[in-house]
Design an enzyme around this catalytic site. Sequence first.
Site, PDB file in Angstrom:
ATOM      1  N   HIS A 123       0.892  -1.314   0.216  1.00 35.57           N
ATOM      2  CA  HIS A 123       0.044   0.088   0.105  1.00 35.57           C
ATOM      3  C   HIS A 123       0.991   1.357  -0.129  1.00 35.57           C
ATOM      4  CE1 HIS A 123       1.010   0.505   4.282  1.00 35.57           C
ATOM      5  NE2 HIS A 123       0.574  -0.835   4.343  1.00 35.57           N
ATOM      6  N   ASP A 124       0.233   2.163  -0.636  1.00 40.40           N
ATOM      7  CA  ASP A 124       1.122   3.805  -0.808  1.00 40.40           C
ATOM      8  C   ASP A 124       2.220   3.794  -1.362  1.00 40.40           C
ATOM      9  OD1 ASP A 124      -1.091   4.917   0.916  1.00 40.40           O
ATOM     10  OD2 ASP A 124      -0.674   3.365   2.268  1.00 40.40           O
ATOM     11  N   GLY A 141       5.140  -1.142   2.568  1.00 38.46           N
ATOM     12  CA  GLY A 141       4.396   0.004   2.384  1.00 38.46           C
ATOM     13  C   GLY A 141       4.755   1.460   2.411  1.00 38.46           C
TER      14      GLY A 141
END
Length: 260
Positions: A123-124, A141
């Site tokens: 994520h991200d 992440g």
Amino acid sequence: MTATNIHPQAIVHPHAQLAEGVSVGPFSVIGPNVSIGAGTQIASHVVIEGHTSIGQNNRIFQYTSLGAQPQDKKYRDEPTKLIIGDNNTIREFVTFNTGTVTGIGETRLGNDNWIMAYVHLAHDCVVGNHTIFANNASLAGHVTIGDWVILGGYSLVHQFCILGDYSMTAFAAGVHKDVPPYVMAAGYRAEPKGLNTEGMRRRGMNPEQIARVQHVYKILYRQGLSYADAKAQILELAQSQDEVQVFADFFAESTRGVIR
């Protein structure tokens, strides 16, 4: 215009948006909040879900999972995103997750990237253009990857790390701090191992430009300077040398410290 070609054994939600020339192979599943640009080819047994946007002329191979929920215990079904650009090759068993509201809200892959089998983008993460990720390279992440970066097979990148433009990791490198532009990193706890001079040549840099980058490397790693002093010297050089400006941009973003 080339018609969209959806195999009768694929499952495509009626709200999904597929442009002209998209092909979807058998047993693939496309969710309701997915948009796919013209000419993108999706093989069999691919799952694309979440709020996912995919650009044009991508090739997505079998058993890939794109847009699944982030592997973050704080995630509470927020409508975060996965955004993929154009002309990417995404090989077998690759997994890209959406972003989180505690991060930037989206995971992004740019254009013209070559992503080999079993790569993971958490994520991200933000990945630039023209990168190569060899088999089993994985990003935790909030990682940022610049343009023309090469990750060797089984490279692992810690959360919040930055890899600058043209940097490169060796096989099974463990990246725990930021890697400056052009620098090659290797080792279980990655250390600097010279410059990606071949990559610079391939990108059209002349010997004088490469020599200026080599001088920066010596300041950062060979003169026994503290990081603060080395950074100050490099920032001064960046004011008059275009090749060094990329280091100034990198220092402005770096938060975890630099491999040394």
